[in-house]
Design an enzyme around this catalytic site. Structure first.
Site, PDB file in Angstrom:
ATOM      1  N   GLU A  49      -2.655   0.237  -4.288  1.00  0.00           N
ATOM      2  CA  GLU A  49      -2.526  -1.007  -3.532  1.00  0.00           C
ATOM      3  C   GLU A  49      -2.465  -2.201  -4.472  1.00  0.00           C
ATOM      4  OE1 GLU A  49      -5.235  -1.453  -0.183  1.00  0.00           O
ATOM      5  OE2 GLU A  49      -5.850   0.637  -0.408  1.00  0.00           O
ATOM      6  N   ASP A  93       0.856  -1.185   0.000  1.00  0.00           N
ATOM      7  CA  ASP A  93       0.000   0.000   0.000  1.00  0.00           C
ATOM      8  C   ASP A  93       0.895   1.240   0.000  1.00  0.00           C
ATOM      9  OD1 ASP A  93      -1.836   2.004   0.401  1.00  0.00           O
ATOM     10  OD2 ASP A  93      -2.765   1.118   2.176  1.00  0.00           O
TER      11      ASP A  93
END
Length: 210
Positions: free
Chosen positions: A105, A8
Site C-alpha cells: 500500500e 492497495d
C-alpha cells in the site's frame, strides 16, 4: 485542495504467487506458514479463499476447515518486495511524494501532477491500467483530499476498483459505515467519537492535514 491517492495491491502475496503458479488458476490459494509441517497462519489469501471464509491471521488448519480445497504456499518475500519496488517505480512517474504503508500500500500526493496528467481519477485509472498490464496484478485506489479518506476509498471496493471521496459525497459513502472502519480508529477512539461523529467529520472536511 490536495489530491491524494491510496493504492492497495489486491491480495498482494497471493496474486503474485498465482503469477508464478499459473497451474493453480481457479483454485483457492493462501500464503503463509509451513504447509508441510501444517503450522503457522494465513498471511494472505486470494479472492476465492476469501469468499470461502478464509481470513488473514487464521491458523492453517482453521483455513482448511472452512475451505477444504485450499492450497497453501510458503511466503517468498523477495518476490513481494520486487513487485512493490516495480509498483513504486510506476507511482514515481506521477509523483515523488509517496508514503508507503507496508509492502502493498502507498499514499501518493499527485496534487502537483494534475495540471499535466489530468485529475485524480484520470491518474488513478492510468496507474490501475499500468499495474495490471505491466505487473499482472490489480490495485484498488482511493481518491480524496486527505489520507484517511483516500485509504477508506481503497478499502471501500475491492478488487480492481477506484473510489473517489469528495466533500460532496463523503456523507453518503463514509457516514454509512462503522466508525471503526476509519484508519487509526481503535476501540478507545471509537468510543469517544460516537458522541462527536459529526464534529469529527466536519473537522476532516475542513482539514487537509489528515
Amino acid at each position: 485542495m490536495r489530491t491524494i491517492l491510496h493504492s492497495d495491491m489486491n491480495s498482494c502475496y497471493a496474486s503474485i504467487e498465482h503469477l508464478y503458479h499459473p497451474e493453480l488458476s481457479g483454485k483457492p490459494l493462501a500464503v503463509g506458514g509451513d504447509p508441510e509441517a501444517r503450522h503457522g497462519i494465513v498471511l494472505a489469501k486470494d479472492q476465492m479463499a476469501k469468499k470461502a471464509g478464509v481470513k488473514t491471521g487464521m491458523a492453517l488448519w482453521q483455513a482448511r476447515q472452512v475451505c477444504p480445497d485450499i492450497i497453501f504456499i510458503s511466503p517468498h518475500m523477495d518476490r513481494y518486495l520486487r513487485f512493490s519496488r516495480l509498483a513504486h517505480e510506476i507511482y514515481g512517474e506521477y509523483t515523488d511524494l509517496q508514503e508507503p504503508f507496508g509492502i502493498d500500500e502507498s499514499w501518493l500526493d499527485v496534487t502537483a501532477s494534475t495540471s499535466l496528467k489530468g485529475d485524480g481519477r484520470k491518474i488513478a485509472e492510468e496507474i490501475s491500467r499500468r499495474i495490471k498490464s505491466e505487473l499482472g496484478i490489480t490495485v484498488s485506489i482511493g481518491i480524496s483530499w486527505n489520507k484517511i479518506f483516500a485509504k477508506f476509498g481503497s478499502d471501500y471496493k475491492k478488487p480492481d476498483a477506484i473510489t473517489e471521496i469528495t466533500p460532496d459525497n463523503y456523507k453518503q459513502i463514509v457516514w454509512t459505515k462503522p466508525t471503526g472502519d476509519l484508519l487509526y480508529v481503535g476501540p478507545a477512539t471509537k468510543r469517544s467519537m460516537l458522541t462527536g461523529k459529526r464534529v469529527f467529520y466536519s473537522h476532516m472536511v475542513s482539514s487537509e492535514n489528515v
